[in-house]
Design a protein around this motif. Structure first.
Motif, PDB file in Angstrom:
ATOM      1  N   THR A 186     -26.143 -27.910 -55.722  1.00 55.60           N
ATOM      2  CA  THR A 186     -27.516 -28.232 -56.082  1.00 55.60           C
ATOM      3  C   THR A 186     -28.396 -27.013 -55.857  1.00 55.60           C
ATOM      4  OG1 THR A 186     -27.130 -30.499 -55.379  1.00 55.60           O
ATOM      5  CG2 THR A 186     -29.404 -29.849 -55.667  1.00 55.60           C
ATOM      6  N   SER A 187     -29.359 -26.810 -56.745  1.00 56.86           N
ATOM      7  CA  SER A 187     -30.335 -25.724 -56.580  1.00 56.86           C
ATOM      8  C   SER A 187     -31.714 -26.321 -56.374  1.00 56.86           C
ATOM      9  CB  SER A 187     -30.345 -24.814 -57.803  1.00 56.86           C
ATOM     10  OG  SER A 187     -29.134 -24.082 -57.886  1.00 56.86           O
ATOM     11  N   ILE A 188     -32.425 -25.770 -55.398  1.00 54.60           N
ATOM     12  CA  ILE A 188     -33.773 -26.230 -55.058  1.00 54.60           C
ATOM     13  C   ILE A 188     -34.769 -25.180 -55.520  1.00 54.60           C
ATOM     14  CG2 ILE A 188     -35.286 -27.011 -53.185  1.00 54.60           C
ATOM     15  CD1 ILE A 188     -32.669 -28.653 -53.464  1.00 54.60           C
ATOM     16  N   MET A 189     -35.898 -25.620 -56.039  1.00 53.28           N
ATOM     17  CA  MET A 189     -36.964 -24.698 -56.440  1.00 53.28           C
ATOM     18  C   MET A 189     -38.285 -25.132 -55.822  1.00 53.28           C
ATOM     19  SD  MET A 189     -38.308 -23.524 -60.221  1.00 53.28           S
ATOM     20  CE  MET A 189     -39.403 -24.852 -60.629  1.00 53.28           C
ATOM     21  N   PHE A 190     -38.973 -24.181 -55.208  1.00 48.98           N
ATOM     22  CA  PHE A 190     -40.344 -24.377 -54.757  1.00 48.98           C
ATOM     23  C   PHE A 190     -41.227 -23.397 -55.504  1.00 48.98           C
ATOM     24  CE2 PHE A 190     -38.464 -26.477 -51.118  1.00 48.98           C
ATOM     25  CZ  PHE A 190     -39.449 -27.345 -50.666  1.00 48.98           C
ATOM     26  N   ALA A 191     -42.400 -23.856 -55.925  1.00 47.79           N
ATOM     27  CA  ALA A 191     -43.391 -22.977 -56.557  1.00 47.79           C
ATOM     28  C   ALA A 191     -44.758 -23.364 -56.022  1.00 47.79           C
ATOM     29  CB  ALA A 191     -43.357 -23.146 -58.079  1.00 47.79           C
ATOM     30  N   ASP A 192     -45.557 -22.358 -55.646  1.00 48.61           N
ATOM     31  CA  ASP A 192     -46.913 -22.687 -55.222  1.00 48.61           C
ATOM     32  C   ASP A 192     -47.917 -21.638 -55.676  1.00 48.61           C
ATOM     33  OD1 ASP A 192     -46.868 -20.639 -53.264  1.00 48.61           O
ATOM     34  OD2 ASP A 192     -47.940 -21.885 -51.829  1.00 48.61           O
TER      35      ASP A 192
END
Length: 191
Positions: A1-7
């Motif tokens: 699984t790949s997790i992405m955070f963007a802010d």
């Protein structure tokens, strides 16, 4: 699984002088761009956290190419931001910068919560590492990759090593990279 955070970079300072309705409209615009990019590449939008977006790829349905999908979603978000910033500058508003981090690894996926409220989400060290990469490592306008993601996409996207970092809660340093977007001609899905 790949997790992405963007802010959004500098969101708190930006909101100080804006009325709440404008803050809501601004966030809705950003969240719409982020959601479109995530869904375009088959990701699951996990949640909005303040001015940040958390998404995952490779669950609930397995995706062998989850790392590639996550990076393509990050690139699509940056591309959408370019168009939004063009309109913002034309309207004499300041451009928006976003930080993105992607990390791949094992997670627990499922309904987590209490008897009165349940969220379908992901938990685990991979999520924590991604959040810390986004918060402490990613620079405005960049997409930072953890070592497992970079290995999975090294032959698909140009990347630049940024060295190794010791993140809170980890016993060892991890190697990090950034997507060298300046070396890419077309960030679209047809590459």
């Amino acid at each position: 699984t790949s997790i992405m955070f963007a802010d959004i970079v500098g969101f708190t300072a930006r909101c100080e002088s804006l009325p709440p309705e404008e803050v809501a409209a601004f966030l809705n615009q950003f969240f719409s761009l982020a959601a479109d990019a995530i869904f375009e590449f088959g990701g699951t939008l996990d949640k909005f956290i303040g001015d940040a977006v958390m998404a995952f790829f490779g669950a609930p349905l397995p995706q062998e190419d989850h790392a590639e999908r996550a990076v393509r979603a990050g690139l699509a978000l940056m591309h959408s931001l370019d168009a939004w910033n063009y309109d913002r500058v034309a309207a004499e508003l300041d451009p928006i910068k976003v930080r993105v981090a992607i990390h791949s690894g094992p997670v627990v996926v499922g309904a987590i919560g209490s008897a009165s409220r349940v969220d379908y989400t992901v938990l685990g060290n991979t999520v924590n590492v991604t959040a810390r990469l986004e918060e402490h490592v990613a620079k405005p306008g960049s997409i930072v990759l953890g070592e497992t993601t970079q290995k999975a996409v090294a032959d698909l996207f140009p990347t630049e090593p940024l060295g190794s970092v010791q993140l809170k809660g980890l016993s060892r340093k991890i190697n990090i990279h950034r997507v060298a977007t300046e070396e890419m001609t077309d960030p679209g899905p047809d590459d």
